[in-house]
Structures are given as structure tokens and as C-alpha cells.
Write an enzyme that holds these catalytic residues in place. Structure first.
Site, PDB file in Angstrom:
ATOM      1  N   ASP A   3      11.552  -3.411 -11.821  1.00  0.00           N
ATOM      2  CA  ASP A   3      10.632  -2.678 -11.595  1.00  0.00           C
ATOM      3  C   ASP A   3      10.974  -1.674 -11.324  1.00  0.00           C
ATOM      4  O   ASP A   3      12.197  -0.903 -10.532  1.00  0.00           O
ATOM      5  CB  ASP A   3      11.338  -3.366  -9.581  1.00  0.00           C
ATOM      6  CG  ASP A   3       9.567  -2.443  -8.851  1.00  0.00           C
ATOM      7  OD1 ASP A   3       8.806  -1.509  -9.557  1.00  0.00           O
ATOM      8  OD2 ASP A   3       9.416  -2.851  -8.146  1.00  0.00           O
ATOM      9  N   SER A  38       6.365  -4.502  -0.065  1.00  0.00           N
ATOM     10  CA  SER A  38       6.900  -3.227  -0.735  1.00  0.00           C
ATOM     11  C   SER A  38       6.514  -2.247   0.438  1.00  0.00           C
ATOM     12  O   SER A  38       7.119  -2.118   1.023  1.00  0.00           O
ATOM     13  CB  SER A  38       5.125  -3.108  -1.864  1.00  0.00           C
ATOM     14  OG  SER A  38       5.366  -2.105  -2.494  1.00  0.00           O
ATOM     15  N   TRP A  39       5.373  -1.659   0.582  1.00  0.00           N
ATOM     16  CA  TRP A  39       5.006  -0.809   1.717  1.00  0.00           C
ATOM     17  C   TRP A  39       5.461  -1.308   2.724  1.00  0.00           C
ATOM     18  O   TRP A  39       5.914  -0.954   3.689  1.00  0.00           O
ATOM     19  CB  TRP A  39       3.975   0.397   1.776  1.00  0.00           C
ATOM     20  CG  TRP A  39       3.437   0.741   2.883  1.00  0.00           C
ATOM     21  CD1 TRP A  39       2.395  -0.121   3.520  1.00  0.00           C
ATOM     22  CD2 TRP A  39       3.755   1.403   3.229  1.00  0.00           C
ATOM     23  NE1 TRP A  39       1.935   0.435   3.924  1.00  0.00           N
ATOM     24  CE2 TRP A  39       2.723   1.763   5.183  1.00  0.00           C
ATOM     25  CE3 TRP A  39       4.597   2.649   3.282  1.00  0.00           C
ATOM     26  CZ2 TRP A  39       3.641   2.434   6.001  1.00  0.00           C
ATOM     27  CZ3 TRP A  39       4.916   3.748   4.549  1.00  0.00           C
ATOM     28  CH2 TRP A  39       4.084   3.410   5.749  1.00  0.00           C
ATOM     29  N   HIS A  70       7.804  -5.885 -10.097  1.00  0.00           N
ATOM     30  CA  HIS A  70       7.118  -5.429  -8.641  1.00  0.00           C
ATOM     31  C   HIS A  70       6.915  -6.893  -8.089  1.00  0.00           C
ATOM     32  O   HIS A  70       5.732  -6.223  -6.955  1.00  0.00           O
ATOM     33  CB  HIS A  70       6.125  -4.307  -8.710  1.00  0.00           C
ATOM     34  CG  HIS A  70       6.261  -3.615  -7.568  1.00  0.00           C
ATOM     35  ND1 HIS A  70       7.871  -3.278  -6.298  1.00  0.00           N
ATOM     36  CD2 HIS A  70       4.910  -3.662  -7.154  1.00  0.00           C
ATOM     37  CE1 HIS A  70       7.014  -2.902  -6.098  1.00  0.00           C
ATOM     38  NE2 HIS A  70       5.514  -3.301  -4.902  1.00  0.00           N
ATOM     39  N   GLY A 124       1.318  -1.135  -0.309  1.00  0.00           N
ATOM     40  CA  GLY A 124      -0.002   0.106   0.231  1.00  0.00           C
ATOM     41  C   GLY A 124       0.999   1.156   0.103  1.00  0.00           C
ATOM     42  O   GLY A 124       1.564   1.123  -0.107  1.00  0.00           O
TER      43      GLY A 124
END
Length: 330
Positions: free
Chosen positions: A272, A112-113, A300, A39
Site C-alpha cells: 500500500d 480505509s477512511w 490497499h 472515502g
């Protein structure tokens, strides 16, 4: 099927009028592991993360961060204040969840986040972390945010022109080259006008789909965007965090000495484009016990990266079994 339903699930009151949804999979006496979704504003989805673990030997917990998924109140509601939605609050939410589930220390998985959040939590509570597996690595520095929202426009000029043009005509005082586009979208997504919020979230979603497209086989619309509540919450929370965290460079690299003793695996895709491998590389150089895996074919995320994720978790869990894993649940 025994693995189709979470062994346990519930809502945890974490204060500030916030409750977070959590769920638990696998063996009650297994090695504890925490999954941190992407996110900001992502969700656990269909809980596919559980397949990255051997559930016979792992006690896996996932939760949906403040304001998104099944956690309440939901950030898609304009009346939901984000004042108490910060990385510091999320770190304390993780601690509250650990204590509520009776866990002494756990393996962290961040996507990711979620990798940024895993690093921040580990640096704040190093004694509570057994090791980490970070996938599509981010540290959410200003450099990363400015690249993903503006710099990568040099690769997708047509899409970025559309992205910037909407902000310029949004009535929030933005002009390209004179301000940060992420801050403009944060203002649009907090507009009192429901159409403005909905339209801004659509433009943000289109840009998200664009900048991950090179490593994902081409442009494709993420079906999650069809859910307006998800789309608005995702865009609102992402711009909120990126605006505040991106005002200065991330301090995560400077604090790596706090967790240099921990084992970790960093998995990143060479393709990515929106999250260049330099972030994972710099983190690896600052972390003596980390292993860096650069997947040449994925972006990603992707099948090959997921296979590496499975393998890294299996190795960490095996190591913990050799170190009397029963102690980690006490």
C-alpha cells in the site's frame, strides 16, 4: 436468495437537514456489528461488506455517511453546504443510528477512511464498542494526507505533474511548493462553475487510480468514476475532510489510552504505497490489545487481506457469543 435483500433498511433524520441511508443484514439476535465505508465520500456499493460476516450469527448494519450514496442532501450538488459535515457530526450520526436500532454496543469494521472514523467513534464512545477490525488502516493525519497528495508524487512523477499542473492552471492561486494541493482542489471542487467542478473531479479520480496502482496490479480506472454525481461528491468530500483534518496532526494516537482495553485487529498491505504500513504499525504500538497483520502481497486491499478480514470478524463474533451476546442488543 434470503441474503440478497437487506432484512431492514431506511433513512434516519440526524438533524441539520441531513438524512442518512442505513441497512441491516443477518440475524436479529446476532452479535451487532457496524460497517464504516471508505472515502470520505464512498458508499456501501452493492453491500458486499456483508459477506465479511457470518450472517447466521451477526446483526450487521451499514450506513452511507453524510453527503454521499443515498444519504441526503448529496454533496455533488454545489448548493449542499458542508458546514455540518465533519467528523464530529459523523460520530453523532453513528450514535443516533445505534440508539435508533436499539443496540447497546457493537463491533466496528472500518475500511480505509472508515478505520479513522471507527477509531474516532470508539474514543468518543468506548462503552459502546465491543472490538474493532480495521482494514487498510488510516488515521488521516497531516503526515498521511501530505504523503498521499504530494509525497507519493516522487514515485509517480508524471501523474503528479499532471495533477499539480491542473491545479496551477485552475485560477485558485496554487503554485507547487507554495501551498497544499489538497486545499487547491477543495477550492476547485467548490467552484461556482460546473465544468470546473467536473474537470477537477476527473483529475482527482485519475490521481486516486494512480496512487493505489502498485498494489492493485497496475493502473486501472475505477468504474465508479463514470457516475459523475459519485465522482464529484467523493472528490469534494475527500478534499473537504483532508483539508480540515490535515491542518494539524491527528490526535487519534494520543487518545489511544481511552480504548486500550478493547480488542482489535489491524489489516494492512505491505504494497500500500499511498498508505504506508507505518501508520498501522504506530497504531498497533499504541494499542496493547491489538493484533497487526501485514499482508506482504496486497496493497490497499486484495483477496488475501479480505480472507484475513473474514477470519478476524469470526474470532471477534465467537468471543462475543461466549460473553452472552444477547446482552449487546438490549
Amino acid at each position: 436468495m434470503a441474503n440478497e435483500l437487506a432484512r431492514k433498511r431506511g433513512m434516519l433524520d440526524v438533524g441539520d437537514g441531513q438524512s442518512i441511508y442505513w441497512e441491516e443484514w443477518g440475524a436479529a439476535d446476532g452479535v451487532p456489528a457496524l460497517y464504516l465505508h471508505g472515502g470520505p465520500g464512498g458508499t456501501l456499493g452493492a453491500s458486499g461488506y456483508r459477506h465479511r460476516f457470518d450472517l447466521k450469527h451477526t446483526r450487521v448494519i451499514g450506513f452511507e455517511q453524510r453527503g454521499c450514496g443515498r444519504s441526503t442532501p448529496h454533496a455533488s450538488n454545489p448548493d449542499t453546504s458542508l458546514l455540518h459535515n465533519t467528523s464530529a457530526h459523523l460520530i453523532e450520526d453513528i450514535e443516533a443510528l445505534r440508539e435508533a436500532r436499539g443496540i447497546n454496543a457493537w463491533i466496528l469494521n472500518g475500511v480505509s477512511w472508515g478505520s479513522t472514523l471507527a477509531l474516532a467513534y470508539a474514543q468518543a464512545r468506548p462503552a459502546r464498542v465491543l472490538g474493532m477490525v480495521l482494514f487498510a488502516v488510516t488515521t488521516t493525519s497531516r503526515r498521511e494526507i501530505d504523503w498521499i497528495t504530494e509525497g507519493v508524487g516522487s514515485i509517480f512523477p508524471e501523474a503528479w505533474d499532471r495533477f499539480a499542473s491542473y491545479a496551477e492552471h485552475g485560477g485558485v492561486g496554487y503554485r507547487r511548493g507554495e501551498g497544499r494541493i489538497v486545499e487547491a482542489y477543495a477550492r476547485l471542487l467548490n467552484s461556482a462553475d460546473s465544468k470546473t467542478r467536473a474537470d477537477a473531479s476527473q483529475e482527482w479520480a485519475h490521481w486516486e487510480d494512480t496512487h493505489i496502482s502498485l498494489g492493485a496490479g497496475g493502473f486501472a480506472r475505477d468504474p465508479r468514476w463514470e457516475d459523475e454525481a459519485f465522482r464529484i461528491a467523493f472528490a469534494r468530500l475527500t478534499t473537504h475532510y483532508w483539508t480540515h483534518l490535515g491542518r494539524t496532526d491527528s490526535q487519534l494516537l494520543e487518545r489511544m489510552g481511552r480504548i486500550e482495553h478493547l480488542p482489535g485487529t489491524l489489516i494492512h498491505g505491505r504494497r500500500d504505497i499511498s498508505g504506508p504500513a507505518i501508520t498501522a504499525w504506530n497504531l498497533h504500538r499504541s494499542w496493547p490489545r491489538s493484533k497487526l497483520i501485514i499482508d506482504e502481497g496486497d496493497g490497499h486491499g486484495g483477496k488475501s487481506m479480505i480472507e484475513q478480514w473474514d477470519h478476524a470478524n469470526a474470532n471477534l463474533i465467537s468471543d462475543q457469543f461466549r460473553k452472552r451476546p444477547e446482552d449487546s442488543n438490549k
